[in-house]
Design a protein around this motif. Structure first.
Motif, PDB file in Angstrom:
ATOM      1  N   LEU A 193      -1.972   7.400  -0.222  1.00 18.52           N
ATOM      2  CA  LEU A 193      -3.170   7.543  -1.052  1.00 18.52           C
ATOM      3  C   LEU A 193      -4.439   7.787  -0.237  1.00 18.52           C
ATOM      4  CD1 LEU A 193      -2.633   4.949  -3.944  1.00 18.52           C
ATOM      5  CD2 LEU A 193      -2.238   7.395  -3.957  1.00 18.52           C
ATOM      6  N   PHE A 236      -7.198  14.440  -5.942  1.00 20.44           N
ATOM      7  CA  PHE A 236      -6.873  13.099  -6.430  1.00 20.44           C
ATOM      8  C   PHE A 236      -7.349  12.924  -7.864  1.00 20.44           C
ATOM      9  CE2 PHE A 236      -4.796  10.894  -3.241  1.00 20.44           C
ATOM     10  CZ  PHE A 236      -5.437  10.898  -2.021  1.00 20.44           C
ATOM     11  N   TYR A 267      -1.314   9.822  -8.910  1.00 23.84           N
ATOM     12  CA  TYR A 267      -1.644   8.852  -7.868  1.00 23.84           C
ATOM     13  C   TYR A 267      -1.817   7.455  -8.437  1.00 23.84           C
ATOM     14  CZ  TYR A 267      -2.154  13.193  -5.521  1.00 23.84           C
ATOM     15  OH  TYR A 267      -1.882  14.442  -5.033  1.00 23.84           O
ATOM     16  N   TRP A 268      -2.513   7.347  -9.564  1.00 25.59           N
ATOM     17  CA  TRP A 268      -2.686   6.029 -10.179  1.00 25.59           C
ATOM     18  C   TRP A 268      -1.314   5.413 -10.458  1.00 25.59           C
ATOM     19  CZ3 TRP A 268      -6.519   2.617 -11.258  1.00 25.59           C
ATOM     20  CH2 TRP A 268      -6.208   1.574 -12.141  1.00 25.59           C
ATOM     21  N   GLN A 326       0.546   3.752  -7.349  1.00 26.13           N
ATOM     22  CA  GLN A 326      -0.084   2.814  -6.426  1.00 26.13           C
ATOM     23  C   GLN A 326       0.777   1.555  -6.326  1.00 26.13           C
ATOM     24  OE1 GLN A 326      -3.704   0.834  -7.885  1.00 26.13           O
ATOM     25  NE2 GLN A 326      -3.460   2.003  -9.772  1.00 26.13           N
ATOM     26  N   PRO A 354      -8.643   7.199  -5.149  1.00 34.48           N
ATOM     27  CA  PRO A 354      -7.885   6.000  -4.789  1.00 34.48           C
ATOM     28  C   PRO A 354      -8.745   4.891  -4.182  1.00 34.48           C
ATOM     29  CG  PRO A 354      -6.634   7.933  -4.213  1.00 34.48           C
ATOM     30  CD  PRO A 354      -7.967   8.414  -4.703  1.00 34.48           C
TER      31      PRO A 354
END
Lengths: 621, 411
Positions: free
Chosen positions: A91, A143, A150-151, A154, A224
């Motif tokens: 990230l 992003f 990406y979320w 995590q 991020p």
């Protein structure tokens, strides 16, 4: 100019794959100084099935990175994969997975797999460019553009997703949140959530109550580094949005942890959603750990709201991120990009006749996003139906409308789908509020449809009508949209219910329907494949009508393939053939005006006494 | 796939890989000279074993293989590394299946050998370890062929003996024997439309004195191979290879074929004995210096170059010194030959650089025999910069190996 190998000169795929491995090794070693990796190097998981691997050093700017390239057994018919062995923390760079795998754009088509060197050179250039852009920081905006990718990856993401019925819009506001054991539901109102849950999981009282939640409409998707990891981060996000603090305070007032917060922002491709649960702040004191609900120095309920809010959403408050899956109508039907959805979601269609045409038609309309369907049919589902019916054996013995409504409702819980067991006349006379945008009749029951038609002419039915039926063996099908009293259905039919100008004709020797063994019932022997043309014509005409694309009475005709027609002993009718001599092979759909008849005994002149004739034996649905 | 001839940089030795452009990608390896330095990852010498392995296929059991290994003669610089890198023995006893791919010994499906394998060892006929091992293997295959009555011989057991043994030891080997002047087109037991070869040597000695004069070098297999680009044989080129055959043999060949010079015509010649003077002359340059004369007959045999032909010296860099092989004086003679044919003389040990030679590769196709000019390979673990990426990718864009853009079909 493309050159084409002949079958004799073209090597087999297996030979190409063999050669490709050799060519790849030669090219990578000579052109990039690559080292061939031993099998042990890629035996560890996360790389998929690997046939061979190489390691290289790339240096887009100021320092070298170790880049591994792997090919799978399908190479060169598949793309190589790249892994950055010593890249930065997950990230930090977009398009790099936890394993270090580079996610290159998938808009590449392999046109010359035999040109292995060129293929690999192009892929290497893409990988190199990605690392170069990441190093320079010029692709950080990715992003945001691909926020969910990406979320949702995590670390410490909760394994309990949130299903969202929320409208994808600002401003920040209070919404509702239902918390289950394995997942949660967020919606604009408590009723909306209850309805959805009951549609999906049955009528349970526990679905009726939900909690207050906060939706923060952010100015931009989060990077991020901005993902909230504590309550204070949430407080900071709320400060950035108009009315954000106000709604956060209202949430804090609820005093019911964990506090659900939805984070929504717009991107170029549509809104993105995330959720967090914020817990009561944890204090570590001399006597151990505690989670007081009130700031120090205040009795419970006496702290000023601002202070209470800052305390609840402080650095001591743990935050757990959650994935949000949209389950709202706009998402289900078109992922937010279908401009028809808003209109269709507000429509109510009554489908009379849930047989082999009406049932799949109803299913198509539901899947297209028509917000409310009422299904009307008096019959029960039998085994012989399920070969051309959306629902299957589980529902045999039940009323068709109830079975179909239950099936569609469970599958599409955001819609409203009701089933009425009875005829359309019974439904319309039942006293139920039957205000609708359209009534679709798929009964092919001349008696019933004649009544519908007459009621429409007489103004007893104020919404438009749409009639749909097939000709024998589903070799042709029809859908007729009648927005007004004239022209009417009768305009195209003889008094006994025969179409004036059918598409097909049948000699005496070709049976147009069969009787069930040892039973007096007759049926049409077509299957679901033959029906698709008619259903498609009816469904598309229905949508056109709902979306106000049709000004006049419209007739959409499906002419099936001539081969099917001849297989069953039929032929094109003389009128049809005269008009379509150049399309003798059939298998097409056509839209024409539905012609009115000045002398129509229903709408063209004063109504005459009805003469009873044999009804419905040449139209089926 | 194209037909290629690849000369590997093995110093003063031979190691030539012929990769036919058939769908099977048939590989014929002519001699090998894999020195210890080449096997040493710490040494800068070219890892020629890896170069060859990269071009080889694997069989259904994952074993790398060559379709044919031709041993022109049993000198160490033509067989070095054989035992280490190639499997010699019955196929059923192959024991490398569990080893990593790079460590599995290479299977030789068919051996081509001169009949010298049948000659007893003597003080004049000493064999190095690799040559001895080859000798054992060749005899095993011959024995196997006899036991099988020359039928049903599978991969790993086949052998073709090129030339007759003077003592009659090959008299019964009819179906696995190629006599001098015969042309054959079978590779690993199957006819191959891309390959045809005429056996020109080993020649029988005229008498005992001549037999004494002939050493191992004179027993070298000399083949003039006709290689085609594909089944349609649109481009065919001749490759003449003669191991370490010396002046006597070339002189005899000229005597035999002076009226049929086409028999010796070539598009590419591997200069015999690593560009040695002794393949062109009886005179010793160390004795006679510049007065040493070329044997015109031998030179004529080696001069049947076709227009645009190539002469290759598989040797170290050729310097104007007393080394032989390679011989600077021989190089001069070959340069005269190529000038006549408007061709080129190339030394494997000098290309692309003397410090870092790379395999010299030729491709047969499109009506020509053309050299593949490789950029100097990057050393291992070089750091790849954008210049290297762009250079490698410049062709890709032109040839459209990939197309970028969205899909036009969906489901």
């Amino acid at each position: 100019m493309e050159t084409h190998a002949t079958p004799e000169s073209r090597p087999s795929c297996a030979a190409l794959r063999e050669q490709a491995l050799l060519d790849a090794d030669l090219f990578l070693v000579n052109s990039y100084g690559a080292i061939r990796l031993p099998e042990a190097a890629f035996a560890a998981g996360g790389k998929g099935l690997v046939r061979a691997g190489w390691s290289m050093l790339i240096q887009p700017s100021h320092r070298p990175w170790t880049l591994d390239l792997y090919i799978d057994p399908s190479f060169p018919f598949s793309r190589p994969s790249f892994f950055l062995r010593d890249g930065p923390k997950f990230l930090t760079w977009p398009h790099v997975e936890e394993s270090g795998k580079l996610c290159l754009l998938d808009d590449v088509k392999i046109s010359r797999p035999e040109l292995v060197a060129d293929f690999l050179a192009s892929e290497m250039a893409d990988a190199f460019r990605l690392v170069q852009e990441s190093e320079s920081g010029t692709n950080q905006a990715h992003f945001q553009a691909e926020f969910h990718s990406y979320w949702n990856r995590q670390p410490k993401l909760s394994d309990q997703p949130v299903y969202s019925l929320l409208e994808a819009r600002g401003p920040s506001r209070l919404v509702r949140f239902w918390r289950g054991q394995h997942w949660c539901v967020a919606g604009e109102t408590e009723d909306e959530i209850a309805r959805w849950l009951k549609h999906r999981h049955g009528d349970k009282s526990e679905y009726e109550r939900s909690d207050v939640a906060c939706l923060l409409w952010l100015p931009a998707p989060l990077l991020p580094a901005e993902y909230p990891r504590s309550g204070s981060a949430l407080y900071g996000l709320a400060r950035r949005t108009p009315e954000g603090l106000q709604v956060l305070r209202a949430l804090a007032r609820e005093d019911k942890a964990p506090f659900p917060v939805l984070l929504v922002a717009d991107t170029d491709n549509g809104p993105c959603f995330a959720a967090v649960d914020s817990f009561h702040p944890k204090r570590i004191g001399l006597r151990g750990t505690s989670t007081p609900k009130t700031p120090p120095g205040f009795r419970p309920g006496k702290a000023p709201l601002d202070l209470q809010t800052q305390y609840i959403f402080s650095g001591y408050a743990r935050v757990e991120p959650r994935q949000v899956d949209r389950v709202d109508a706009a998402w289900i039907h078109g992922r937010g990009h279908d401009p028809r959805q808003r209109d269709l979601a507000a429509k109510h269609v009554i489908v009379a006749g849930c047989g082999s045409v009406g049932a799949p038609l109803a299913q198509q309309l539901a899947m297209a996003g028509v917000g409310r369907l009422t299904l009307v049919d008096p019959q029960n589902l039998v085994w012989a139906n399920i070969g051309r019916y959306p629902v299957g054996s589980k529902f045999v013995g039940r009323a068709k409308t109830k079975a179909l409504a239950e099936f569609l409702q469970e599958n599409l819980p955001h819609l409203r789908i009701d089933g009425f067991v009875g005829t359309i006349a019974g439904y319309l006379g039942s006293g139920v509020d039957h205000a609708a945008d359209l009534i679709v009749s798929a009964t092919a029951d001349w008696s019933a449809e004649r009544v519908l038609n007459l009621d429409h002419i007489d103004g007893l039915i104020t919404c438009p009508l749409l009639f749909t039926w097939t000709e024998p063996h589903a070799c042709a099908g029809h859908a007729v949209y009648l927005p007004a009293a004239q022209p009417c259905l009768q305009c195209g039919f003889a008094l006994g219910g025969d179409m004036r100008d059918p598409v097909t004709k049948w000699p005496e020797t070709a049976p147009t329907h069969l009787s069930e063994p040892a039973c007096g019932a007759y049926f049409q022997p077509y299957g679901p494949v033959e029906l698709m043309g008619t259903v498609s014509a009816a469904a598309s005409l229905t949508l056109d009508a709902l979306l106000k694309k049709l000004d006049a009475a419209t007739h959409r005709v499906w002419a099936g393939p001539r081969s099917l027609l001849e297989e069953h002993g039929g032929a094109w009718s003389d009128v049809w053939l005269a008009q379509h001599a150049d399309r003798n092979e059939g298998a097409f759909q056509e839209t024409i005006n539905w012609q009115g008849d000045l002398y129509c005994n229903a709408c063209g002149q004063p109504r005459q006494a009805l003469v009873s004739t044999s009804a419905g034996q040449d139209r089926s649905s | 796939m194209a037909t290629k001839i690849i000369f590997h940089p093995v110093g003063n030795g031979d190691m030539t890989l012929i990769s036919l452009g058939d769908s099977a990608g048939t590989n014929i390896l002519v001699d090998c000279n894999i020195r210890a330095a080449a096997d040493d990852p710490e040494d800068s010498a070219r890892d020629v074993a890896a170069d060859v392995r990269r071009r080889l296929k694997t069989d259904k059991k994952g074993r790398p293989y060559v379709d044919v290994f031709l041993s022109t003669h049993p000198d160490e610089d033509h067989l070095r590394g054989l035992k280490k890198h190639f499997y010699l023995g019955a196929p059923a006893d192959y024991g490398d299946d569990e080893k990593p791919a790079g460590e599995k010994r290479i299977v030789i499906k068919e051996v081509w050998s001169s009949p010298i394998v049948f000659r007893r060892a003597s003080k004049d006929h000493k064999l190095c370890d690799d040559a001895f091992a080859f000798n054992i293997e060749a005899k095993r295959r011959v024995r196997f062929a006899r036991d099988q009555k020359f039928t049903g011989i599978g991969d790993g057991d086949r052998i073709l003996v090129l030339g007759e043994d003077e003592d009659g030891k090959t008299d019964d080997l009819t179906s696995i024997l190629v006599k001098v002047d015969e042309t054959f087109d079978k590779v690993n037991g199957a006819q191959n439309s891309l390959f045809k070869a005429r056996l020109l040597a080993p020649l029988p000695a005229a008498d005992e004195d001549e037999a004494d004069a002939m050493g191992k070098n004179h027993s070298s297999v000399i083949l003039n191979m006709e290689l085609a680009d594909g089944a349609a044989r649109e481009t065919v080129r001749n490759f003449l290879t003669g191991g370490d055959a010396e002046v006597l043999i070339w002189e005899k060949l000229w005597e035999k074929y002076e009226n049929e010079p086409d028999v010796l015509a070539y598009d590419i010649l591997l200069s015999p004995h690593h560009c040695s003077w002794h393949s062109l002359s009886y005179d010793s340059r160390s004795d006679k210096g510049d007065d040493a004369k070329v044997c015109e007959a031998a030179k004529s045999a080696l001069s049947q170059i076709r227009a645009g032909g190539q002469i290759i010296a598989s040797s170290c860099a050729i310097k104007d010194d007393d080394c032989d092989p390679p011989s600077h004086a021989a190089k001069h003679e070959y340069e005269l030959i190529v000038t006549k044919g408007k061709g080129t003389f190339l030394c494997v040990g000098e290309l692309p650089t003397e410090a870092d030679p790379a395999p010299l590769e030729f491709v047969i196709g499109d009506g020509s025999l053309s050299r593949v000019v490789q950029k100097a390979a990057l050393p291992r673990r070089s750091v790849i910069t954008s210049g290297i990426i762009d250079a490698a990718n410049s062709n890709a864009a032109r040839n459209e190996a990939v197309r970028k853009g969205g899909n036009t079909r969906y489901a």
